[in-house]
Design a protein around this motif. Sequence first.
Motif, PDB file in Angstrom:
ATOM      1  N   SER A 114      36.298  41.888  48.524  1.00 23.11           N
ATOM      2  CA  SER A 114      37.519  41.476  47.946  1.00 23.11           C
ATOM      3  C   SER A 114      37.342  39.972  47.167  1.00 23.11           C
ATOM      4  CB  SER A 114      38.603  41.693  49.197  1.00 23.11           C
ATOM      5  OG  SER A 114      39.783  41.006  48.353  1.00 23.11           O
ATOM      6  N   THR A 162      40.872  46.835  42.968  1.00 23.54           N
ATOM      7  CA  THR A 162      41.492  46.267  44.117  1.00 23.54           C
ATOM      8  C   THR A 162      42.671  46.070  44.521  1.00 23.54           C
ATOM      9  OG1 THR A 162      41.020  44.194  41.756  1.00 23.54           O
ATOM     10  CG2 THR A 162      42.679  43.756  43.150  1.00 23.54           C
ATOM     11  N   GLN A 180      38.425  40.768  42.712  1.00 26.29           N
ATOM     12  CA  GLN A 180      39.147  40.127  41.876  1.00 26.29           C
ATOM     13  C   GLN A 180      39.450  39.001  41.324  1.00 26.29           C
ATOM     14  OE1 GLN A 180      42.182  38.089  45.666  1.00 26.29           O
ATOM     15  NE2 GLN A 180      42.593  39.985  46.510  1.00 26.29           N
ATOM     16  N   LYS A 231      39.189  47.676  37.179  1.00 22.70           N
ATOM     17  CA  LYS A 231      39.000  46.523  37.790  1.00 22.70           C
ATOM     18  C   LYS A 231      40.586  46.751  38.783  1.00 22.70           C
ATOM     19  CE  LYS A 231      40.183  42.144  38.459  1.00 22.70           C
ATOM     20  NZ  LYS A 231      41.191  41.021  38.412  1.00 22.70           N
TER      21      LYS A 231
END
Length: 122
Positions: free
Chosen positions: A75, A11, A79, A7
């Motif tokens: 996005s 990100t 997140q 992740k």
Amino acid sequence: MKIQILKENLTKAIQMVSKFASTKAQLPVLGHLAIEANDKGIFVTATNLDMGIKLRVAGKIVKTGEVVVPAKIMSDLVQSLPLGGVDLETEDDNGLVVKAQRTRAKLQAINFKEYPQFPNQP
């Protein structure tokens, strides 16, 4: 396409390339980003036709392929995911399934051929 990626790496890449995606473009495809997995690695690309960026990201490629998804939605989704591994997998109906621990989301994607091609490096 099927890839496994942390992740944190995903990100950072999406935050960086999303700056180059156009938010109010005449062509809706410019508000998207492309994710490619090929024999050279995993790449995240965005462009507004004036400038663009293509970033290589560390991860495991299970199956090669490509997908184009909305930059803002991707996005926000990434997140909100918990720390750890994220699986990205395309489906036959132009969808991208994002899985992380107990989270599963499906994004509507567009055909990769509709996305402006990034110039090849010499």
